[in-house]
Design a protein around this motif. Structure first.
Motif, PDB file in Angstrom:
ATOM      1  N   TYR A   1      -7.467  -6.397  -3.228  1.00 36.89           N
ATOM      2  CA  TYR A   1      -7.412  -5.041  -2.681  1.00 36.89           C
ATOM      3  C   TYR A   1      -7.515  -4.035  -3.824  1.00 36.89           C
ATOM      4  CZ  TYR A   1      -6.241  -6.602   2.004  1.00 36.89           C
ATOM      5  OH  TYR A   1      -6.297  -7.167   3.259  1.00 36.89           O
ATOM      6  N   CYS A   2      -8.448  -3.099  -3.673  1.00 34.59           N
ATOM      7  CA  CYS A   2      -8.716  -2.084  -4.693  1.00 34.59           C
ATOM      8  C   CYS A   2      -8.072  -0.769  -4.262  1.00 34.59           C
ATOM      9  CB  CYS A   2     -10.216  -1.899  -4.882  1.00 34.59           C
ATOM     10  SG  CYS A   2     -11.058  -3.385  -5.460  1.00 34.59           S
ATOM     11  N   GLY A   3      -7.104  -0.298  -5.041  1.00 35.25           N
ATOM     12  CA  GLY A   3      -6.422   0.953  -4.742  1.00 35.25           C
ATOM     13  C   GLY A   3      -6.964   2.079  -5.604  1.00 35.25           C
ATOM     14  N   HIS A   4      -7.420   3.143  -4.934  1.00 30.18           N
ATOM     15  CA  HIS A   4      -7.944   4.310  -5.659  1.00 30.18           C
ATOM     16  C   HIS A   4      -7.737   5.543  -4.800  1.00 30.18           C
ATOM     17  CE1 HIS A   4     -11.255   7.131  -6.795  1.00 30.18           C
ATOM     18  NE2 HIS A   4     -10.682   6.916  -7.961  1.00 30.18           N
TER      19      HIS A   4
ATOM     20  N   LYS B   1     -14.059  -9.071  -1.651  1.00 28.62           N
ATOM     21  CA  LYS B   1     -14.124 -10.468  -2.070  1.00 28.62           C
ATOM     22  C   LYS B   1     -14.748 -10.548  -3.461  1.00 28.62           C
ATOM     23  CE  LYS B   1     -14.841 -13.651   0.938  1.00 28.62           C
ATOM     24  NZ  LYS B   1     -15.443 -14.564   1.960  1.00 28.62           N
ATOM     25  N   VAL B   2     -14.095 -11.297  -4.342  1.00 29.09           N
ATOM     26  CA  VAL B   2     -14.636 -11.516  -5.678  1.00 29.09           C
ATOM     27  C   VAL B   2     -15.863 -12.415  -5.557  1.00 29.09           C
ATOM     28  CG1 VAL B   2     -14.195 -12.446  -7.977  1.00 29.09           C
ATOM     29  CG2 VAL B   2     -12.364 -11.259  -6.738  1.00 29.09           C
ATOM     30  N   THR B   3     -17.009 -11.909  -6.025  1.00 31.43           N
ATOM     31  CA  THR B   3     -18.254 -12.682  -5.917  1.00 31.43           C
ATOM     32  C   THR B   3     -18.736 -13.219  -7.259  1.00 31.43           C
ATOM     33  OG1 THR B   3     -19.549 -10.641  -6.087  1.00 31.43           O
ATOM     34  CG2 THR B   3     -18.993 -11.422  -3.873  1.00 31.43           C
TER      35      THR B   3
ATOM     36  N   HIS C   1      -4.825  -5.458  -6.403  1.00 31.39           N
ATOM     37  CA  HIS C   1      -3.696  -6.090  -5.717  1.00 31.39           C
ATOM     38  C   HIS C   1      -4.158  -7.396  -5.056  1.00 31.39           C
ATOM     39  CE1 HIS C   1      -3.398  -1.663  -5.538  1.00 31.39           C
ATOM     40  NE2 HIS C   1      -2.102  -1.817  -5.715  1.00 31.39           N
ATOM     41  N   TYR C   2      -3.226  -8.343  -4.973  1.00 31.13           N
ATOM     42  CA  TYR C   2      -3.488  -9.613  -4.299  1.00 31.13           C
ATOM     43  C   TYR C   2      -2.340  -9.864  -3.338  1.00 31.13           C
ATOM     44  CZ  TYR C   2      -4.501 -14.616  -3.668  1.00 31.13           C
ATOM     45  OH  TYR C   2      -4.780 -15.858  -3.149  1.00 31.13           O
ATOM     46  N   LEU C   3      -2.586  -9.696  -2.058  1.00 33.86           N
ATOM     47  CA  LEU C   3      -1.500  -9.711  -1.090  1.00 33.86           C
ATOM     48  C   LEU C   3      -1.037 -11.111  -0.726  1.00 33.86           C
ATOM     49  CD1 LEU C   3      -2.432  -6.768   1.292  1.00 33.86           C
ATOM     50  CD2 LEU C   3      -1.250  -6.761  -0.916  1.00 33.86           C
ATOM     51  N   GLU C   4      -1.764 -12.131  -1.163  1.00 30.38           N
ATOM     52  CA  GLU C   4      -1.334 -13.511  -0.937  1.00 30.38           C
ATOM     53  C   GLU C   4      -0.598 -14.070  -2.150  1.00 30.38           C
ATOM     54  OE1 GLU C   4      -1.803 -14.673   2.094  1.00 30.38           O
ATOM     55  OE2 GLU C   4      -2.837 -12.782   2.534  1.00 30.38           O
ATOM     56  N   GLY C   5      -0.203 -13.190  -3.059  1.00 23.13           N
ATOM     57  CA  GLY C   5       0.378 -13.645  -4.328  1.00 23.13           C
ATOM     58  C   GLY C   5       1.872 -13.854  -4.317  1.00 23.13           C
ATOM     59  N   GLY C   6       2.511 -13.799  -3.148  1.00 21.10           N
ATOM     60  CA  GLY C   6       3.952 -14.003  -3.102  1.00 21.10           C
ATOM     61  C   GLY C   6       4.690 -12.868  -3.784  1.00 21.10           C
ATOM     62  N   LYS C   7       5.508 -13.190  -4.778  1.00 23.34           N
ATOM     63  CA  LYS C   7       6.299 -12.162  -5.460  1.00 23.34           C
ATOM     64  C   LYS C   7       5.459 -11.333  -6.421  1.00 23.34           C
ATOM     65  CE  LYS C   7      10.728 -14.607  -5.193  1.00 23.34           C
ATOM     66  NZ  LYS C   7      11.832 -15.217  -5.980  1.00 23.34           N
ATOM     67  N   LEU C   8       4.296 -11.847  -6.838  1.00 18.77           N
ATOM     68  CA  LEU C   8       3.444 -11.122  -7.777  1.00 18.77           C
ATOM     69  C   LEU C   8       2.199 -10.641  -7.033  1.00 18.77           C
ATOM     70  CD1 LEU C   8       2.977 -10.134 -10.628  1.00 18.77           C
ATOM     71  CD2 LEU C   8       1.980 -12.359 -11.202  1.00 18.77           C
TER      72      LEU C   8
ATOM     73  N   ALA D   1       0.823  -1.212   0.000  1.00 22.27           N
ATOM     74  CA  ALA D   1       0.000   0.000   0.000  1.00 22.27           C
ATOM     75  C   ALA D   1       0.854   1.259   0.000  1.00 22.27           C
ATOM     76  CB  ALA D   1      -0.938  -0.002   1.202  1.00 22.27           C
ATOM     77  N   SER D   2       2.016   1.209   0.641  1.00 23.79           N
ATOM     78  CA  SER D   2       2.922   2.357   0.666  1.00 23.79           C
ATOM     79  C   SER D   2       3.333   2.748  -0.749  1.00 23.79           C
ATOM     80  CB  SER D   2       4.158   2.026   1.511  1.00 23.79           C
ATOM     81  OG  SER D   2       5.114   3.052   1.472  1.00 23.79           O
ATOM     82  N   LEU D   3       3.626   1.753  -1.574  1.00 25.96           N
ATOM     83  CA  LEU D   3       3.978   2.022  -2.972  1.00 25.96           C
ATOM     84  C   LEU D   3       2.764   2.535  -3.732  1.00 25.96           C
ATOM     85  CD1 LEU D   3       6.010   1.876  -5.333  1.00 25.96           C
ATOM     86  CD2 LEU D   3       5.276  -0.502  -5.678  1.00 25.96           C
ATOM     87  N   PHE D   4       1.606   1.890  -3.553  1.00 23.39           N
ATOM     88  CA  PHE D   4       0.428   2.341  -4.290  1.00 23.39           C
ATOM     89  C   PHE D   4       0.090   3.788  -3.964  1.00 23.39           C
ATOM     90  CE2 PHE D   4      -4.030   3.431  -4.244  1.00 23.39           C
ATOM     91  CZ  PHE D   4      -4.258   3.408  -5.612  1.00 23.39           C
ATOM     92  N   PHE D   5       0.044   4.141  -2.678  1.00 26.19           N
ATOM     93  CA  PHE D   5      -0.315   5.509  -2.305  1.00 26.19           C
ATOM     94  C   PHE D   5       0.622   6.524  -2.946  1.00 26.19           C
ATOM     95  CE2 PHE D   5      -2.162   3.657   1.825  1.00 26.19           C
ATOM     96  CZ  PHE D   5      -3.437   3.630   1.289  1.00 26.19           C
ATOM     97  N   SER D   6       1.906   6.224  -2.936  1.00 26.56           N
ATOM     98  CA  SER D   6       2.882   7.148  -3.505  1.00 26.56           C
ATOM     99  C   SER D   6       2.666   7.325  -5.003  1.00 26.56           C
ATOM    100  CB  SER D   6       4.298   6.639  -3.233  1.00 26.56           C
ATOM    101  OG  SER D   6       4.539   6.492  -1.848  1.00 26.56           O
ATOM    102  N   VAL D   7       2.387   6.225  -5.688  1.00 23.93           N
ATOM    103  CA  VAL D   7       2.176   6.285  -7.140  1.00 23.93           C
ATOM    104  C   VAL D   7       0.847   6.959  -7.456  1.00 23.93           C
ATOM    105  CG1 VAL D   7       1.784   4.869  -9.197  1.00 23.93           C
ATOM    106  CG2 VAL D   7       3.648   4.301  -7.628  1.00 23.93           C
ATOM    107  N   SER D   8      -0.176   6.688  -6.662  1.00 20.96           N
ATOM    108  CA  SER D   8      -1.517   7.188  -6.990  1.00 20.96           C
ATOM    109  C   SER D   8      -1.597   8.699  -6.948  1.00 20.96           C
ATOM    110  CB  SER D   8      -2.553   6.596  -6.032  1.00 20.96           C
ATOM    111  OG  SER D   8      -2.458   7.159  -4.742  1.00 20.96           O
TER     112      SER D   8
END
Length: 323
Positions: A262-265, A273-275, A307-314, A52-59
């Motif tokens: 996770y939806c960054g905006h 959750k994807v339904t 974003h998918y925080l359980e995705g390991g390196k991706l 999230a730190s990276l996303f906020f900075s980029v956004s």
């Protein structure tokens, strides 16, 4: 007063060469000023630990500085974040004897293809940033041409003798002193008592300005990072998204129901959750329905980074456009 906001993905020693350190949390601000032209540099100071730190900075950014010391998985993730956010303007500084030929294959097909390579000369880079800041429109528009404004909060606090202060970037339109602001999400309102831009008083703040707003009729405890202050009736709030997504080319398998995305905006990083998933011939172009854990504030047509925080390196999934 033109302001350029720049995400600086660089070691802290580089940031100290470029600007004066200001507000610091999981994102750290550095400020550069010459006359009426200002540059706001934002360091994702908790990345890679916190995506999230990276996303906020980029956004928040109009431009980027990417200092590359080595080719690493974190570099790949930064490239995917910049591309998914659509940040098309930037500067690249190579160190440790890296050459453009070594990194250009990583940039192929991304927004970084248009970034400018720069030498490791911080005086020249500061000059380039200030020149670019001077080109950013900063005049107050007429109320007829730009009647509404919207600001996303990244920090807030109480100041003795002033009251509640909210810091953030104007993300759309123009805010003016004495505006009556909706505080979203929720039903609260606040009066805009005064505006500062880089410690100078101003009667207004336009898109891309970094501002400090003194607010009346609301307490700091009533605010949170990601809250939005707006006069714009087009700003919407939703707890469910249904839209077509564009996944990064490295995403390995179809999105499935039950995944937590996770939806960054703006300054929001909201889990959901994807339904429902509808895949056409290409699983990287699905239609997704995401039920959000808390409301998302947005303007129709805005971009969300997934974003998918359980995705390991991706961990960067891709993007979608809000209907």
């Amino acid at each position: 007063m033109g302001n350029l906001t720049v995400v600086a993905i660089a070691p802290p020693d580089v940031l100290r060469e470029l600007g004066k350190k200001g507000t610091s949390s999981d994102i750290t601000f550095y400020n550069l000023k010459r006359g009426s032209d200002t540059v706001t540099l934002i360091e994702p100071s908790r990345y890679p630990e916190r995506l999230a730190s990276l996303f906020f900075s980029v956004s928040m950014a109009q431009s980027a500085i990417l200092v590359i010391d080595a080719i690493t998985p974190a570099l790949g993730e930064c490239i995917l974040m910049l591309d998914s956010a659509g940040l098309r303007e930037g500067f690249i500084v190579l160190r440790n004897y890296l050459s453009p030929d070594q990194v250009n294959p990583l940039f192929k097909g991304t927004v970084l293809e248009s970034y400018r390579f720069c030498d490791e000369n911080w005086i020249e880079l500061k000059e380039a940033l200030l020149i670019r800041a001077s080109e950013v429109p900063s005049q107050e528009p007429s109320a007829d041409s730009m009647p509404y404004g919207t600001m996303a909060i990244d920090h807030h606090f109480n100041v003795k003798g002033i009251g509640t202060v909210a810091l953030g970037g104007v993300v759309a339109g123009c805010l003016r002193k004495h505006d009556q602001l909706k505080v979203l999400p929720g039903e609260r309102t606040a009066t805009l008592r005064s505006i500062q831009k880089h410690d100078d008083d101003s009667g207004y703040g336009v898109v891309h300005d970094r501002v400090g707003l003194a607010l009346k009729n609301i307490e700091s405890d009533d605010l949170d990072r990601g809250y939005v202050l707006t006069t714009d009736p087009a700003v919407s709030v939703t707890d469910e998204i249904t839209a077509d997504a564009h996944l990064v080319k490295y995403w390995p398998s179809p999105i499935h129901e039950g995944m937590v995305i996770y939806c960054g905006h703006w300054m929001q990083f909201v889990s959901g959750k994807v339904t429902a998933v509808e895949n056409a011939s290409d699983f990287r172009r699905p239609s997704l329905t995401i039920r959000l854990e808390k409301p998302l504030v947005y303007l129709p047509g805005d971009r969300v980074v997934l974003h998918y925080l359980e995705g390991g390196k991706l961990r960067v999934v891709g993007r979608l456009i809000l209907p």
